[in-house]
Design a protein around this motif. Sequence first.
Motif, short mmCIF file in Angstrom:
data_model
loop_
_atom_site.label_atom_id
_atom_site.label_comp_id
_atom_site.label_asym_id
_atom_site.label_seq_id
_atom_site.Cartn_x
_atom_site.Cartn_y
_atom_site.Cartn_z
N PRO A 1 6.25 4.58 11.98
CA PRO A 1 5.38 3.48 11.58
C PRO A 1 6.13 2.46 10.72
N GLN A 2 5.76 1.20 10.86
CA GLN A 2 6.44 0.14 10.12
C GLN A 2 6.31 0.31 8.61
N SER A 3 5.20 0.88 8.16
CA SER A 3 4.97 1.02 6.73
C SER A 3 5.70 2.21 6.11
N GLU B 1 10.07 -4.54 -5.14
CA GLU B 1 10.52 -5.27 -3.97
C GLU B 1 9.44 -6.26 -3.55
N SER B 2 9.88 -7.44 -3.12
CA SER B 2 8.94 -8.46 -2.67
C SER B 2 8.57 -8.21 -1.21
N VAL B 3 7.29 -8.20 -0.92
CA VAL B 3 6.81 -7.99 0.44
C VAL B 3 5.72 -9.01 0.74
N LEU B 4 5.47 -9.22 2.01
CA LEU B 4 4.41 -10.11 2.46
C LEU B 4 3.23 -9.29 2.94
N THR B 5 2.04 -9.66 2.53
CA THR B 5 0.83 -9.04 3.04
C THR B 5 0.03 -10.07 3.82
N MET B 6 -0.63 -9.61 4.83
CA MET B 6 -1.40 -10.51 5.68
C MET B 6 -2.81 -9.95 5.87
N ASP C 1 12.73 -19.84 12.79
CA ASP C 1 12.64 -20.78 11.69
C ASP C 1 11.57 -20.38 10.67
N LEU C 2 11.08 -19.15 10.78
CA LEU C 2 10.06 -18.67 9.83
C LEU C 2 10.76 -18.12 8.59
N ASP C 3 11.35 -19.02 7.82
CA ASP C 3 12.12 -18.62 6.65
C ASP C 3 11.38 -18.87 5.34
N SER C 4 10.10 -19.18 5.41
CA SER C 4 9.31 -19.41 4.21
C SER C 4 7.84 -19.11 4.51
N ILE C 5 7.06 -18.90 3.45
CA ILE C 5 5.64 -18.63 3.64
C ILE C 5 4.95 -19.84 4.28
N TYR C 6 5.40 -21.04 3.90
CA TYR C 6 4.80 -22.26 4.47
C TYR C 6 4.99 -22.29 5.98
N ASN C 7 6.20 -22.02 6.45
CA ASN C 7 6.47 -22.03 7.90
C ASN C 7 5.69 -20.93 8.61
N LEU C 8 5.56 -19.78 7.95
CA LEU C 8 4.81 -18.69 8.57
C LEU C 8 3.33 -19.05 8.68
N GLU C 9 2.77 -19.63 7.64
CA GLU C 9 1.36 -20.01 7.67
C GLU C 9 1.07 -21.06 8.75
N ASN C 10 2.04 -21.92 9.02
CA ASN C 10 1.86 -22.99 10.00
C ASN C 10 2.43 -22.64 11.37
N MET C 11 2.68 -21.36 11.58
CA MET C 11 3.13 -20.91 12.89
C MET C 11 2.01 -21.11 13.92
N LYS C 12 2.39 -21.60 15.09
CA LYS C 12 1.41 -21.88 16.13
C LYS C 12 1.23 -20.68 17.06
N ALA D 1 -5.61 -16.03 9.30
CA ALA D 1 -5.10 -14.99 8.39
C ALA D 1 -4.63 -15.63 7.09
N LYS D 2 -4.62 -14.81 6.04
CA LYS D 2 -4.14 -15.25 4.73
C LYS D 2 -2.86 -14.49 4.40
N VAL D 3 -1.78 -15.24 4.15
CA VAL D 3 -0.48 -14.63 3.86
C VAL D 3 -0.21 -14.73 2.37
N GLU D 4 0.18 -13.59 1.77
CA GLU D 4 0.47 -13.54 0.34
C GLU D 4 1.78 -12.82 0.11
N ALA D 5 2.53 -13.28 -0.88
CA ALA D 5 3.77 -12.61 -1.30
C ALA D 5 3.47 -11.80 -2.55
N ILE D 6 3.75 -10.52 -2.50
CA ILE D 6 3.50 -9.65 -3.64
C ILE D 6 4.73 -8.81 -3.92
#
Length: 298
Positions: free
Chosen positions: A118-120, A180-185, A232-243, A258-263
């Motif tokens: 599993p990824q987690s 460690e910094s991780v992204l949650t969605m 090119d998904l190298d930032s939260i902004y680019n990820l949020e605006n992914m089509k 979806a809501k993307v958060e860095a924690i």
Amino acid sequence: MNKLTSFSMKNITAVIIIILILIGGGIYSSTTLKVESMPDISFPVVLVNTQYLAPPKDVLEDVTKPIEKAVASLEGIKNLTSTSSDNFSSVVIELEQGKKPDDVKKDVESLISNVKLPQSSEKPKVQTFGFASEPVYYLSIYGSNGMNQQELDKIYKDVILPGFNSIKGIDHVDSIGNQESVLTMKMDVNAINNYGLTPAGVSQNIKSALATSPAGSVDFNGNTQMVRVKSDLDSIYNLENMKITTPSGDTVLLKQIAKVEAITESTFLSRLNGQPAIGVNLYKTKNANAVEFGASRR
């Protein structure tokens, strides 16, 4: 006894030479002899430990059984036992006499590298069991003057950890309490349903967008260069605006469903006198001198 005494009295020069040779041999041995805090004893056992945040049943099905299946065909196994508990899987491989644990450890690492987990779950840790596999130095690094955990983690990762890894005789370093910094969605189920999407489909779209892949070759001034397509998904902004393309052919942005958060997260919390800290365990190689290794970290 009388013969020995008589020989010593008649061959004083030879006796002196023998004594000098023994003294010289003792001095040489004392300078080359390794100093260990514990004897180098290894048991015929290889351990595979994996952390996975799930109940025991899921740990058994998703982690323990795949690892057992991967190593079951390994030669020289005497017994194979496992334990699946809350958030933790442990597989114990008992070896037949004559098998070298270090060699088997390499084989096990190679076998489980292809196991789909599993990824987690964290990456399985393969270890041998013995006194030599225990850490020889324990220390704690803490932040002062108002330093927070994030600042301490950055200094540790960029400055302190590379210094530890450069110590002569170091095998590896374990750290406890660093975050460690991780992204949650968090997906909006209603929005996903309205656009005719599924969580699995959204997840697959994100994985495809993050992947890099070869795109063939191109001739440049007579030289053939390989071309790769990078994400090119190298930032939260680019990820949020992914089509994302919906089944009806429309385009929707990820932030609309979806809501993307860095924690930052950590399995353990470390404090020293109430201040943010990181616990560090230093492991030496088998050939390193324990006293010299301890002195070199200063």
